[in-house]
Design a protein around this motif. Structure first.
Motif, mmCIF file in Angstrom:
data_model
loop_
_atom_site.group_PDB
_atom_site.id
_atom_site.type_symbol
_atom_site.label_atom_id
_atom_site.label_comp_id
_atom_site.label_asym_id
_atom_site.label_seq_id
_atom_site.Cartn_x
_atom_site.Cartn_y
_atom_site.Cartn_z
ATOM 1 N N PRO A 1 -17.743 50.456 -46.009
ATOM 2 C CA PRO A 1 -17.073 49.642 -47.016
ATOM 3 C C PRO A 1 -17.273 48.149 -46.735
ATOM 4 O O PRO A 1 -17.346 47.734 -45.590
ATOM 5 C CB PRO A 1 -15.597 50.011 -46.860
ATOM 6 N N VAL A 2 -17.398 47.376 -47.791
ATOM 7 C CA VAL A 2 -17.602 45.937 -47.662
ATOM 8 C C VAL A 2 -16.280 45.279 -47.283
ATOM 9 O O VAL A 2 -15.220 45.684 -47.738
ATOM 10 C CB VAL A 2 -18.136 45.357 -48.989
ATOM 11 N N GLY A 3 -16.346 44.240 -46.466
ATOM 12 C CA GLY A 3 -15.145 43.491 -46.100
ATOM 13 C C GLY A 3 -14.856 43.578 -44.629
ATOM 14 O O GLY A 3 -15.613 44.150 -43.857
ATOM 15 N N GLY A 4 -13.740 43.008 -44.235
ATOM 16 C CA GLY A 4 -13.349 43.025 -42.828
ATOM 17 C C GLY A 4 -13.429 41.639 -42.232
ATOM 18 O O GLY A 4 -14.076 40.747 -42.777
ATOM 19 N N LEU A 5 -12.766 41.470 -41.109
ATOM 20 C CA LEU A 5 -12.702 40.159 -40.466
ATOM 21 C C LEU A 5 -13.919 39.869 -39.592
ATOM 22 O O LEU A 5 -14.232 38.725 -39.341
ATOM 23 C CB LEU A 5 -11.434 40.069 -39.605
ATOM 24 N N ARG A 6 -14.584 40.891 -39.102
ATOM 25 C CA ARG A 6 -15.696 40.689 -38.190
ATOM 26 C C ARG A 6 -17.039 40.765 -38.908
ATOM 27 O O ARG A 6 -17.197 41.490 -39.870
ATOM 28 C CB ARG A 6 -15.645 41.726 -37.062
ATOM 29 N N THR A 7 -18.001 40.009 -38.402
ATOM 30 C CA THR A 7 -19.352 40.059 -38.955
ATOM 31 C C THR A 7 -20.033 41.342 -38.474
ATOM 32 O O THR A 7 -19.547 42.012 -37.554
ATOM 33 C CB THR A 7 -20.179 38.842 -38.489
ATOM 34 N N ARG A 8 -21.169 41.636 -39.064
ATOM 35 C CA ARG A 8 -21.912 42.835 -38.666
ATOM 36 C C ARG A 8 -22.301 42.777 -37.184
ATOM 37 O O ARG A 8 -22.149 43.752 -36.459
ATOM 38 C CB ARG A 8 -23.149 43.002 -39.535
ATOM 39 N N ILE A 9 -22.795 41.625 -36.738
ATOM 40 C CA ILE A 9 -23.218 41.537 -35.334
ATOM 41 C C ILE A 9 -22.030 41.691 -34.402
ATOM 42 O O ILE A 9 -22.137 42.313 -33.344
ATOM 43 C CB ILE A 9 -24.017 40.249 -35.037
ATOM 44 N N GLN A 10 -20.871 41.181 -34.785
ATOM 45 C CA GLN A 10 -19.681 41.355 -33.956
ATOM 46 C C GLN A 10 -19.299 42.823 -33.870
ATOM 47 O O GLN A 10 -18.978 43.325 -32.798
ATOM 48 C CB GLN A 10 -18.522 40.523 -34.505
ATOM 49 N N ARG A 11 -19.354 43.521 -34.993
ATOM 50 C CA ARG A 11 -19.039 44.955 -34.997
ATOM 51 C C ARG A 11 -20.022 45.711 -34.114
ATOM 52 O O ARG A 11 -19.634 46.562 -33.307
ATOM 53 C CB ARG A 11 -19.082 45.499 -36.426
ATOM 54 N N GLU A 12 -21.308 45.390 -34.237
ATOM 55 C CA GLU A 12 -22.327 46.071 -33.438
ATOM 56 C C GLU A 12 -22.135 45.789 -31.950
ATOM 57 O O GLU A 12 -22.268 46.686 -31.122
ATOM 58 C CB GLU A 12 -23.734 45.653 -33.894
ATOM 59 N N ILE A 13 -21.804 44.568 -31.608
ATOM 60 C CA ILE A 13 -21.571 44.220 -30.201
ATOM 61 C C ILE A 13 -20.385 45.000 -29.657
ATOM 62 O O ILE A 13 -20.448 45.551 -28.555
ATOM 63 C CB ILE A 13 -21.385 42.700 -30.030
ATOM 64 N N LEU A 14 -19.303 45.077 -30.421
ATOM 65 C CA LEU A 14 -18.138 45.828 -29.955
ATOM 66 C C LEU A 14 -18.470 47.303 -29.766
ATOM 67 O O LEU A 14 -18.049 47.921 -28.788
ATOM 68 C CB LEU A 14 -16.966 45.657 -30.916
ATOM 69 N N ILE A 15 -19.229 47.883 -30.691
ATOM 70 C CA ILE A 15 -19.619 49.289 -30.556
ATOM 71 C C ILE A 15 -20.483 49.480 -29.305
ATOM 72 O O ILE A 15 -20.238 50.375 -28.500
ATOM 73 C CB ILE A 15 -20.358 49.791 -31.818
ATOM 74 N N LEU A 16 -21.513 48.641 -29.161
ATOM 75 C CA LEU A 16 -22.438 48.803 -28.040
ATOM 76 C C LEU A 16 -21.770 48.544 -26.692
ATOM 77 O O LEU A 16 -22.033 49.243 -25.716
ATOM 78 C CB LEU A 16 -23.649 47.881 -28.208
ATOM 79 N N ARG A 17 -20.897 47.548 -26.629
ATOM 80 C CA ARG A 17 -20.269 47.208 -25.349
ATOM 81 C C ARG A 17 -19.134 48.157 -24.997
ATOM 82 O O ARG A 17 -19.017 48.596 -23.858
ATOM 83 C CB ARG A 17 -19.728 45.765 -25.370
ATOM 84 N N THR A 18 -18.242 48.471 -25.960
ATOM 85 C CA THR A 18 -17.034 49.223 -25.620
ATOM 86 C C THR A 18 -17.168 50.725 -25.815
ATOM 87 O O THR A 18 -16.592 51.488 -25.046
ATOM 88 C CB THR A 18 -15.823 48.723 -26.429
ATOM 89 N N ILE A 19 -17.913 51.167 -26.808
ATOM 90 C CA ILE A 19 -18.011 52.610 -27.081
ATOM 91 C C ILE A 19 -19.241 53.208 -26.408
ATOM 92 O O ILE A 19 -19.159 54.227 -25.732
ATOM 93 C CB ILE A 19 -17.997 52.889 -28.593
ATOM 94 N N VAL A 20 -20.395 52.566 -26.596
ATOM 95 C CA VAL A 20 -21.630 53.084 -25.993
ATOM 96 C C VAL A 20 -21.681 52.764 -24.505
ATOM 97 O O VAL A 20 -22.199 53.537 -23.712
ATOM 98 C CB VAL A 20 -22.863 52.528 -26.734
ATOM 99 N N GLY A 21 -21.119 51.620 -24.107
ATOM 100 C CA GLY A 21 -21.052 51.272 -22.694
ATOM 101 C C GLY A 21 -22.226 50.465 -22.168
ATOM 102 O O GLY A 21 -22.474 50.449 -20.967
#
Length: 154
Positions: A103-123
């Motif tokens: 879905p479109v929207g949200g407070l974080r940019t795409r790169i911020q979302r990707e960084i959070l996924i890669l750093r916190t979920i993927v490790g």
């Protein structure tokens, strides 16, 4: 580099080393690479599926397809010429973008979302995240800080 010891037992290698071995034609490295790669790709696909309320079963199927695509790319001459972390991430993000429309929207940019996924979920660590995204480690730190700041503000 041969990844199999004389007694046929696979030694301990990083994913990048295993990818290099696969690219060099070492077939024994392929199952070991898949064993290390699949959990991270699955975690990434599950995080992306969560954004769209898709099932983890769909995410796990996609992760398996992504892993096979990555292995095929590593085995090809073109795939062997780019950093493995970038190749794996680009393959996973392309597949997830095609399968899970967000879905479109949200407070974080795409790169911020990707960084959070890669750093916190993927490790992934800072350097591998930077390589995967094709940005500097400094930018990863700054974007991660901004993303976490937006969480605190929300």
């Amino acid at each position: 580099m041969n990844t199999v010891r004389g007694d046929g037992v696979l030694g301990h290698f990083t994913m990048c080393e295993l990818a290099w071995s696969v690219a060099s034609g070492d077939a024994a490295a392929m199952p070991a690479l898949l064993r290390q790669l699949y959990p991270q790709v699955s975690a990434y696909c599950r995080a992306r599926a969560r954004d769209t309320d898709d099932s983890f079963t769909d995410a796990d199927r996609l992760a398996l397809d992504v892993c096979h695509t990555i292995l095929a790319a590593v085995s090809s001459a073109a795939g062997a010429q780019q950093p493995f972390a970038h190749l794996a991430y680009a393959t996973a993000v392309d597949a997830a973008d095609a399968r899970f429309t967000r879905p479109v929207g949200g407070l974080r940019t795409r790169i911020q979302r990707e960084i959070l996924i890669l750093r916190t979920i993927v490790g992934l660590d800072l350097e591998l995240t930077a390589i995967a995204l094709g940005v500097s480690p400094r930018r990863v730190r700054a974007e991660q800080h901004a993303a976490l700041k937006s969480f605190r503000a929300a």
